[in-house]
Design a protein around this motif. Structure first.
Motif, PDB file in Angstrom:
ATOM      1  N   UNK A  17       0.800  -1.221   0.000  1.00 21.54           N
ATOM      2  CA  UNK A  17       0.000   0.000   0.000  1.00 21.54           C
ATOM      3  C   UNK A  17       0.835   1.275   0.000  1.00 21.54           C
ATOM      4  N   UNK A  18       2.136   1.167   0.241  1.00 18.10           N
ATOM      5  CA  UNK A  18       2.954   2.362   0.498  1.00 18.10           C
ATOM      6  C   UNK A  18       2.928   3.355  -0.666  1.00 18.10           C
ATOM      7  N   UNK A  19       2.916   2.848  -1.902  1.00 18.82           N
ATOM      8  CA  UNK A  19       2.944   3.761  -3.048  1.00 18.82           C
ATOM      9  C   UNK A  19       1.557   4.267  -3.429  1.00 18.82           C
ATOM     10  N   UNK A  20       0.500   3.716  -2.790  1.00 15.09           N
ATOM     11  CA  UNK A  20      -0.867   4.121  -3.126  1.00 15.09           C
ATOM     12  C   UNK A  20      -1.529   4.963  -2.038  1.00 15.09           C
ATOM     13  N   UNK A  21      -0.932   4.980  -0.833  1.00 13.18           N
ATOM     14  CA  UNK A  21      -1.555   5.704   0.275  1.00 13.18           C
ATOM     15  C   UNK A  21      -1.407   7.205   0.080  1.00 13.18           C
ATOM     16  N   UNK A  22      -2.552   7.929   0.133  1.00  8.29           N
ATOM     17  CA  UNK A  22      -2.554   9.385   0.019  1.00  8.29           C
ATOM     18  C   UNK A  22      -2.516  10.056   1.385  1.00  8.29           C
ATOM     19  N   UNK A  23      -3.166   9.390   2.400  1.00 15.21           N
ATOM     20  CA  UNK A  23      -3.248   9.987   3.742  1.00 15.21           C
ATOM     21  C   UNK A  23      -3.543   8.881   4.727  1.00 15.21           C
ATOM     22  N   UNK A  24      -3.052   9.049   5.971  1.00 16.06           N
ATOM     23  CA  UNK A  24      -3.306   8.039   6.980  1.00 16.06           C
ATOM     24  C   UNK A  24      -3.485   8.702   8.343  1.00 16.06           C
ATOM     25  N   UNK A  25      -4.086   7.926   9.298  1.00 14.55           N
ATOM     26  CA  UNK A  25      -4.263   8.390  10.677  1.00 14.55           C
ATOM     27  C   UNK A  25      -4.121   7.185  11.584  1.00 14.55           C
ATOM     28  N   UNK A  38      -6.632   5.660  -0.053  1.00 10.21           N
ATOM     29  CA  UNK A  38      -5.969   5.525  -1.347  1.00 10.21           C
ATOM     30  C   UNK A  38      -6.756   6.339  -2.365  1.00 10.21           C
ATOM     31  N   UNK A  39      -6.396   6.181  -3.608  1.00  9.93           N
ATOM     32  CA  UNK A  39      -7.104   6.914  -4.661  1.00  9.93           C
ATOM     33  C   UNK A  39      -8.555   6.477  -4.773  1.00  9.93           C
ATOM     34  N   UNK A  40      -8.863   5.213  -4.449  1.00  6.49           N
ATOM     35  CA  UNK A  40     -10.217   4.694  -4.649  1.00  6.49           C
ATOM     36  C   UNK A  40     -10.894   4.192  -3.384  1.00  6.49           C
ATOM     37  N   UNK A  41     -10.111   3.939  -2.297  1.00  2.19           N
ATOM     38  CA  UNK A  41     -10.696   3.310  -1.127  1.00  2.19           C
ATOM     39  C   UNK A  41     -10.281   4.005   0.156  1.00  2.19           C
ATOM     40  N   UNK A  60     -13.880  11.973  -5.859  1.00  6.44           N
ATOM     41  CA  UNK A  60     -13.135  12.221  -4.625  1.00  6.44           C
ATOM     42  C   UNK A  60     -11.743  11.570  -4.789  1.00  6.44           C
ATOM     43  N   UNK A  61     -10.862  12.265  -5.530  1.00  9.39           N
ATOM     44  CA  UNK A  61      -9.654  11.619  -6.000  1.00  9.39           C
ATOM     45  C   UNK A  61      -8.468  11.718  -5.057  1.00  9.39           C
ATOM     46  N   UNK A  62      -8.424  12.678  -4.163  1.00  8.89           N
ATOM     47  CA  UNK A  62      -7.219  12.847  -3.344  1.00  8.89           C
ATOM     48  C   UNK A  62      -7.568  13.313  -1.942  1.00  8.89           C
ATOM     49  N   UNK A  63      -7.503  12.389  -0.965  1.00 15.80           N
ATOM     50  CA  UNK A  63      -7.778  12.729   0.427  1.00 15.80           C
ATOM     51  C   UNK A  63      -6.562  13.426   1.008  1.00 15.80           C
ATOM     52  N   UNK A  64      -6.756  14.619   1.556  1.00 17.94           N
ATOM     53  CA  UNK A  64      -5.644  15.400   2.088  1.00 17.94           C
ATOM     54  C   UNK A  64      -5.497  15.250   3.603  1.00 17.94           C
ATOM     55  N   UNK A  65      -6.599  14.948   4.291  1.00 15.53           N
ATOM     56  CA  UNK A  65      -6.551  14.870   5.759  1.00 15.53           C
ATOM     57  C   UNK A  65      -7.693  14.001   6.250  1.00 15.53           C
ATOM     58  N   UNK A  66      -7.423  13.287   7.353  1.00 15.52           N
ATOM     59  CA  UNK A  66      -8.435  12.455   7.999  1.00 15.52           C
ATOM     60  C   UNK A  66      -8.596  12.919   9.438  1.00 15.52           C
ATOM     61  N   UNK A  67      -9.841  13.041   9.907  1.00 13.03           N
ATOM     62  CA  UNK A  67     -10.081  13.470  11.274  1.00 13.03           C
ATOM     63  C   UNK A  67     -11.277  12.694  11.836  1.00 13.03           C
ATOM     64  N   UNK A  68     -11.533  12.876  13.105  1.00 10.50           N
ATOM     65  CA  UNK A  68     -12.633  12.193  13.802  1.00 10.50           C
ATOM     66  C   UNK A  68     -13.634  13.235  14.306  1.00 10.50           C
ATOM     67  N   UNK A  81     -10.783  16.807   1.301  1.00  7.18           N
ATOM     68  CA  UNK A  81     -10.159  16.859  -0.015  1.00  7.18           C
ATOM     69  C   UNK A  81     -10.383  18.249  -0.586  1.00  7.18           C
ATOM     70  N   UNK A  82      -9.853  18.496  -1.777  1.00  4.03           N
ATOM     71  CA  UNK A  82      -9.986  19.814  -2.399  1.00  4.03           C
ATOM     72  C   UNK A  82     -11.449  20.063  -2.748  1.00  4.03           C
ATOM     73  N   UNK A  83     -12.050  21.046  -2.100  1.00  2.00           N
ATOM     74  CA  UNK A  83     -13.439  21.462  -2.319  1.00  2.00           C
ATOM     75  C   UNK A  83     -14.454  20.349  -2.056  1.00  2.00           C
ATOM     76  N   UNK A  84     -14.039  19.302  -1.363  1.00  2.00           N
ATOM     77  CA  UNK A  84     -14.960  18.223  -1.054  1.00  2.00           C
ATOM     78  C   UNK A  84     -14.703  17.724   0.361  1.00  2.00           C
ATOM     79  N   UNK A  85     -15.754  17.099   0.937  1.00  2.00           N
ATOM     80  CA  UNK A  85     -15.636  16.538   2.276  1.00  2.00           C
ATOM     81  C   UNK A  85     -16.625  15.385   2.398  1.00  2.00           C
ATOM     82  N   UNK A  86     -16.169  14.296   3.032  1.00  2.00           N
ATOM     83  CA  UNK A  86     -17.016  13.118   3.201  1.00  2.00           C
ATOM     84  C   UNK A  86     -17.048  12.732   4.667  1.00  2.00           C
ATOM     85  N   UNK A  87     -18.260  12.350   5.144  1.00  2.00           N
ATOM     86  CA  UNK A  87     -18.432  11.786   6.486  1.00  2.00           C
ATOM     87  C   UNK A  87     -18.676  10.290   6.330  1.00  2.00           C
ATOM     88  N   UNK A  88     -17.802   9.495   6.946  1.00  2.00           N
ATOM     89  CA  UNK A  88     -17.942   8.044   6.938  1.00  2.00           C
ATOM     90  C   UNK A  88     -18.364   7.611   8.342  1.00  2.00           C
TER      91      UNK A  88
END
Length: 455
Positions: A17-25, A38-41, A60-68, A81-88
């Motif tokens: 996963x190291x080359x595919x991870x965009x952001x982690x927490x 990642x780019x898709x998951x 939603x192509x690039x997650x920049x930050x993860x929070x709780x 993400x850029x101009x986007x936000x998702x609640x999971x």
């Protein structure tokens, strides 16, 4: 304000996963070791194993930050993400809500209530303040003004009092409805609706009666007296009769000689004995030497709107064993006025009146009882309510037209010092209900109960 954020802690990321991870927490929530995007998951890991995944939207192509974001009953992963936000949703690990056109987003305790909220500013000019489940009104002053809070508390108390009052009245209406429904049983068997017969069909009706008279020359039914009285807008015509033999299937036949379209009511009644009291009862049977009463109720409009000066009603009592002779009653405005002014024997006048109320109005049999006291003062209470003692054994009544209980009577029998059964008579249920209400608020023992009698 209290700021809520997360510090990313370096953790082991699987090599694949190291080359595919965009952001982690790391350690975002108790029991979770790592989440990464990642780019898709969006992936959740425990013990270096993938425990859950959710596919991200294509845009939603690039997650920049993860929070709780914790809420009252749930918690959420917030993916920036850029101009986007998702609640999971944390427990279900499903995308709960997505926002577009996001210019800025921040998690803080914005209203000083000790919990973080997510604040978003959108490029459309709108703003959103939410805990994930509930959106908050940005125009409301927080904390609320004390005066407004006091007003709200007062309104809430008044609403509760009103609600309690409505429930109480609803219960009363339910009881009244049950009271009326159970009263129908007393009405069906008492009244026969008989449209008066036009003059053109008079001969056709009277001829069969004449045949009956020819076959019954022994006069099995003898008419002894007839009475006419006026009650409000109705005329009461009563024939008293006897027979030497038992009679079955009794009925009153009436014919108006003048053209008319009014509706009449008729009933056959006798007086029954119950202990020390007498009361009227509808019947179609008569024992030998017993006195019966054939009662006919007609509206006064039959006379006041008649084209002729007088109206003649022919009445006859019929049974399976034979008929009575035809008795004619003449009605006019003058005769009605003279009937009202003519003095009568008090005992006879009362019998006519109680039969009129019985045949025109309503009646109920009730039980009156007390566990803590006795009903020794019951007669005094009736007199205080405006009723006066009736002749013979007919209880108490009120025939005063100016009195609110006009047209009501109560005939009762004592079963014990603490219980009696009573028959209530009135011209309508409003007056009957008023009688019950006055008895409930009288000087009877405080625990006195008045309930419908069930045999």
């Amino acid at each position: 304000m209290n700021e809520y954020g997360r510090i990313n802690v370096e953790g082991d990321i699987p090599t694949e996963f190291q080359d595919k991870v965009k952001c982690k927490l790391s350690a975002p929530w108790p029991g979770v070791d790592l989440v990464l995007a990642t780019h898709q998951h969006f992936i959740e890991m425990k013990n270096n194993l993938i425990s859950r995944t959710v596919k991200l939207p294509e845009e939603f192509d690039c997650v920049e930050k993860i929070n709780i974001l914790p809420s009252e009953t749930d918690w959420f992963y917030v993916l920036f993400a850029t101009e986007k936000l998702i609640l999971v949703n944390g427990p279900s690990f499903k995308i709960f809500k997505a926002f577009d056109n996001v210019e800025s987003a921040e998690i803080k305790d914005f209203i000083d209530v000790g919990k973080p909220l997510l604040f978003l500013e959108l490029s459309t000019g709108e703003s959103v303040l939410t805990d994930g489940l509930q959106n908050y009104d940005l125009k409301q002053a927080w904390p609320p003004d004390e005066a407004n809070q006091a007003v709200n508390n007062t309104i809430a108390k008044r609403l509760k009092l009103t609600s309690d009052h409505v429930k109480t009245e609803e219960q009363k209406l339910v009881s009244l409805k049950r009271f009326v429904d159970e009263s129908y049983r007393c009405l069906a068997h008492k009244y026969n609706h008989n449209p008066t017969i036009q003059e053109s069909s008079f001969q056709g009706v009277i001829n069969p009666l004449n045949d009956c008279y020819e076959k019954s020359k022994n006069n099995v039914i003898q008419i002894s007296e007839k009475h006419v009285d006026v009650w409000q807008d109705r005329i009461v015509c009563i024939l008293s009769f006897q027979s030497r033999i038992a009679l079955d299937n009794l009925q009153l036949q009436s014919v108006c000689e003048e053209p008319s379209t009014v509706t009449t009511k008729s009933v056959i009644a006798v007086f029954r004995e119950d202990g020390q009291s007498l009361y009227p009862e509808a019947t179609d049977h008569l024992e030998p030497e017993e006195t019966g009463f054939a009662i006919l109720i007609v509206p006064t409009s039959l006379v006041t709107l008649a084209t002729s000066e007088t109206v003649h009603i022919n009445m006859s009592v019929k049974a399976s064993q034979g008929c009575s002779t035809v008795d004619s009653i003449e009605l006019s405005t003058q005769t009605l006025a003279s009937k009202l002014d003519k003095p009568q024997n008090p005992s006879t006048k009362f019998l006519v009146d109680i039969l009129a109320v019985f045949s025109m109005g309503v009646q109920e049999v009730v039980k009156i009882s007390s566990d803590l006291g006795n009903l020794a003062e019951f007669e005094k209470v009736l007199e205080e309510c405006g009723l006066e003692k009736s002749v013979n054994r007919f209880g108490y009544h009120c025939w005063k037209k100016e009195h609110m209980l006009f047209g009501s009577a109560i005939i009762y029998k004592r079963k014990s010092p603490q219980e009696l059964s009573a028959r209530l008579y009135a011209l309508n249920y409003s007056t009957l209900g008023l009688v019950v209400k006055l008895l409930q608020k009288s000087k009877l023992p405080c625990d006195t109960k008045i309930s419908l009698f069930k045999s």
